[in-house]
Design an enzyme around this catalytic site. Sequence first.
Site, PDB file in Angstrom:
ATOM      1  N   GLU A 104       2.193  -0.239  -4.870  1.00 14.91           N
ATOM      2  CA  GLU A 104       0.718   0.369  -5.271  1.00 14.91           C
ATOM      3  C   GLU A 104       1.700   1.950  -5.569  1.00 14.91           C
ATOM      4  OE1 GLU A 104      -3.346   2.280  -3.877  1.00 14.91           O
ATOM      5  OE2 GLU A 104      -1.786   1.851  -2.081  1.00 14.91           O
ATOM      6  N   ASP A 137       1.137  -1.504   0.372  1.00 16.51           N
ATOM      7  CA  ASP A 137       0.240  -0.072   0.134  1.00 16.51           C
ATOM      8  C   ASP A 137       0.789   1.111   0.267  1.00 16.51           C
ATOM      9  OD1 ASP A 137      -2.728   1.248   0.532  1.00 16.51           O
ATOM     10  OD2 ASP A 137      -1.652   1.886   2.035  1.00 16.51           O
TER      11      ASP A 137
END
Length: 706
Positions: free
Chosen positions: A378, A342
């Site tokens: 990401e 993330d």
Amino acid sequence: MQVWPGQAYPLGATYDGAGTNFAVYSEAARRIELCLLHDDGSETAVELRETDAFVRHAYLPGVMPGQRYGFRVHGPYAPERGQRCNSAKLLLDPYARAISGSIGWGESVYGYHFGKPDSRNDLDSAPHTMTSVVVNPYFDWGDDRPPRIDYHRTVIYEAHVKGLTMLHPELPQELRGTYAGLAHPSVISHLTELGVTTLELMPVHQFVNDHRLVDAKLNNYWGYNTIGFFAPHNAYASWGDRGEQVLEFKQAVRALHQAGIEVILDVVYNHTAEGNHLGPTLSFRGLDNASYYRLSDDPRYYTDTTGTGNSLLMRSPHVLQLIMDSLRYWVTEMHVDGFRFDLAATLARQFHEVDRLSSFFDLVQQDPVVSQVKLIAEPWDVGEGGYQVGNFPPLWTEWNGMYRDCVRDLWRGEPRTLAEFASRLTGSSDLYQDDGRRPLASINFTTCHDGFTLHDLVSYNEKRNEANGEGNRDGESHNRSWNCGAEGDTNDPEVLDLRERQMRNFIATLMLSQGVPMLSHGDEFARTQGGNNNAYCQDNEVSWVRWPEPGTDQDGTLLAFTRAMVWLRRDHPVFRRRRFFHGRPVEGTHDELSDIAWFTPEGEEMVQRDWQAVHAKALSVFLNGHAISEPGPRGERIADDSFLLMFNASAEDLDFAVPVNHGRQWQVVVDTARKEGVPPGEGPKVAAGERVRLVGRSLTVLRRPA
């Protein structure tokens, strides 16, 4: 109680069958107490007197799995110098393998009194905070082996443990929303029948339900609020949180592996649940604030490139050790097959700017364990220069946000999209070729947990996030969505027909694109969130997947179409090439045709003016199955059928001419204008030079047998 010196490594609580070794790092502490917690609310404190390189440690004979514990750190409390030690706060072990309980929000878990941020709060947090748990590391993995599925065979399915299983009609009530529910045969059979190879789980590291959300009677559903980087989230366990969650997670991984499905974890190493300077003191802040967090020029405050209040200090060797130890633990002890990071750009912020040569990437590159699993970034954060799609090192694959945006623009009818669409369809060579990566570096997706579901993408122009309690200000406002002529729910049959066709278009495009496809859970059922594009706090039926009831007549045509497209991709290597197209004939294949060719709807090869035409929204793509340049696993030549992909993203029906020099006889194998999407049997025959009518906003695939 006997207290032996113990060892400084490994960090955390390590049970060896006779007792437990405890080790914790803090450079700020003057003294650390290990507190063993008892069910009557009392605690036994043991000072950790042995110190090696700022690691305090002790071995306690007879301390067994299930024992709850925490740390009290005696040291300086001087926020103006970045120091926030307070022995009144019972702290979680950063290396805890399991965490018990939840937080009872109140002043005691904060380092200051409410309304007085510069005060010191000496209320005891122990009765109101979570506790670390000693776990039994032994588990019978049997003959479990990692599936090790090559990227070119990978189909990723992003899912939430609770959301995927909570409403499944075939799951016993006690297994819904749990790791055990993931392992249930009905869930696994759905994944295998769909053609999924890799299950990407939204955060399962122990996370915290935010104080603000609890006060608003909401929950942190997504889980991007980690407090325990080694501990499976306890609320997803069906039968206890004193280590049972570890066993249950391992059992789920073992069952998925037996079905040939990999498990990837969505991990949040960029920040913790302690938030900004007004956040609670739960672990890292009280142990050694300045060693764990990136502080601003005024050390009372935190540098925040994540939008959550804090960022971990990626130039700290202890933070890097924590992350690498955590990653290795999940691979070696929990048998997971990879990670999706993330806000991964934050991990590259060694100092201020995003640096692809930062220490974290160096460590991953040389690590004999972590470097061998799937690593997905990401590739952005909210800091300056944070959008880094295409800029991660060679070992990494990336969520390709440019693919998502371009495909959405194409199907909603935006002008000037054909040239970029050609790049996205063929693996985004503009992003990945220069640094030696290949099409498989691109994780392609059109929807994910963050944003509209597939159904809502074709049903809403505007987000509907009022239920989140933030005045509809949260969530992305520019979604590149199109409601097909009516906002939200409608009974208009023409609008509904167009929406169904658009969903088929998105799924078909995803499966026909070079790269690695990722589906979002429930999209195969046309799952809706009622227009909520930021359902992070909706732990309810807004977010949970609504499964078709067994034995009912619910329409399953989208599910059947999705399965057919996944299996079409899996059956044909021309859709999952490991090298970029050359745009010319391939040597040694005895085929004079190029490996790829682009045509106008009139069947003429595309020239520069065709690509630049403002309102051009249609083209055909020839994929030559006889011109696949990469060899098979034993060096053999790979040959496949050839395909002609016809895209009509305009609103008008168009006649597409089949090129005359690329095959005499073709068969229609996909037509998104048909409700079932894929014609039954062999499909209609089409000869070279004939015309195929594509209705507005549809695609058709023709196959020429090898």
